[in-house]
Design a protein around this motif. Structure first.
Motif, PDB file in Angstrom:
ATOM      1  N   ASN A   4       0.828  -1.212   0.000  1.00 46.39           N
ATOM      2  CA  ASN A   4       0.000   0.000   0.000  1.00 46.39           C
ATOM      3  C   ASN A   4       0.863   1.263   0.000  1.00 46.39           C
ATOM      4  OD1 ASN A   4      -2.332  -1.529  -0.060  1.00 46.39           O
ATOM      5  ND2 ASN A   4      -2.489  -1.597   2.167  1.00 46.39           N
ATOM      6  N   ASP A  29     -10.528   2.227  -5.984  1.00 45.60           N
ATOM      7  CA  ASP A  29     -11.734   1.421  -6.031  1.00 45.60           C
ATOM      8  C   ASP A  29     -12.851   2.269  -6.653  1.00 45.60           C
ATOM      9  OD1 ASP A  29     -12.958  -1.205  -4.795  1.00 45.60           O
ATOM     10  OD2 ASP A  29     -14.416   0.395  -4.418  1.00 45.60           O
ATOM     11  N   ASP A  75      -4.413  -1.752   7.257  1.00 47.48           N
ATOM     12  CA  ASP A  75      -4.839  -1.430   5.888  1.00 47.48           C
ATOM     13  C   ASP A  75      -4.715   0.062   5.569  1.00 47.48           C
ATOM     14  OD1 ASP A  75      -6.891  -0.356   7.417  1.00 47.48           O
ATOM     15  OD2 ASP A  75      -8.498  -1.477   6.429  1.00 47.48           O
ATOM     16  N   ALA A 105      -8.174  -1.700   0.529  1.00 44.83           N
ATOM     17  CA  ALA A 105      -8.774  -3.029   0.646  1.00 44.83           C
ATOM     18  C   ALA A 105      -8.621  -3.723  -0.698  1.00 44.83           C
ATOM     19  CB  ALA A 105     -10.251  -2.936   1.029  1.00 44.83           C
ATOM     20  N   ASN A 106      -8.199  -4.963  -0.677  1.00 44.39           N
ATOM     21  CA  ASN A 106      -8.027  -5.735  -1.915  1.00 44.39           C
ATOM     22  C   ASN A 106      -7.161  -4.990  -2.928  1.00 44.39           C
ATOM     23  OD1 ASN A 106      -9.709  -7.868  -0.966  1.00 44.39           O
ATOM     24  ND2 ASN A 106     -11.473  -6.571  -1.415  1.00 44.39           N
ATOM     25  N   GLU A 107      -6.077  -4.355  -2.435  1.00 44.96           N
ATOM     26  CA  GLU A 107      -5.099  -3.653  -3.261  1.00 44.96           C
ATOM     27  C   GLU A 107      -5.658  -2.415  -3.955  1.00 44.96           C
ATOM     28  OE1 GLU A 107      -3.179  -6.536  -5.783  1.00 44.96           O
ATOM     29  OE2 GLU A 107      -2.367  -7.608  -4.055  1.00 44.96           O
ATOM     30  N   LYS A 108      -6.748  -1.871  -3.444  1.00 44.07           N
ATOM     31  CA  LYS A 108      -7.356  -0.666  -4.015  1.00 44.07           C
ATOM     32  C   LYS A 108      -7.540   0.379  -2.925  1.00 44.07           C
ATOM     33  CE  LYS A 108      -8.183  -2.104  -8.260  1.00 44.07           C
ATOM     34  NZ  LYS A 108      -7.611  -1.467  -9.422  1.00 44.07           N
TER      35      LYS A 108
END
Length: 133
Positions: A4, A29, A75, A105-108
């Motif tokens: 991140n 996202d 995160d 979250a989830n690489e976004k």
């Protein structure tokens, strides 16, 4: 990009410093929640970041943003940076500090709080009285 912190640095370096809007499509996202004052929160996620990049680069000519301190906790990435450039109306060099908090979250990028020191900018441009001596 694997961390991140690297994602955040890509936004700063490619997006804000170089004007590469594609970084928003890669990292944001579609349901990004934006908390920064005056940011366009009525747009889909990547478009929010693109608008911020365009607004910043229009407001400060030759914008360069450097990360001065950064930490990741779970995160969330917390960063302090410095934006430098030239005010296009006055031609004056400007420097402001910027604080960012980004949740991933989830690489976004899913949530962002940004706090540019607008008072410092206004002082440098002469729009506010100088600080007391």
């Amino acid at each position: 990009m694997s961390t991140n912190i690297e994602r955040f640095k890509a936004i700063v370096e490619r997006g804000f410093s170089q004007g590469d809007l594609s970084v928003a499509d890669e990292i944001c996202d579609t349901k990004l929640i934006e908390h920064q004052y005056l940011a366009r929160a009525d747009l889909p996620g990547p478009q929010i970041l693109k608008a911020q990049i365009e607004d910043a680069r229009r407001s400060i000519k030759d914008l360069k943003f450097t990360v001065e301190a950064i930490v990741e906790s779970g995160d969330t990435v917390w960063a302090r940076g410095k934006a430098t450039g030239v005010d296009p109306r006055s031609g004056k060099a400007v420097t402001i500090d910027v604080m960012d908090v980004c949740r991933f979250a989830n690489e976004k990028l899913v949530e962002h709080w940004g706090v540019p020191d607008r008072f410092a900018l206004l002082h440098q441009l002469g729009a506010l009285p100088p600080p007391p001596s």
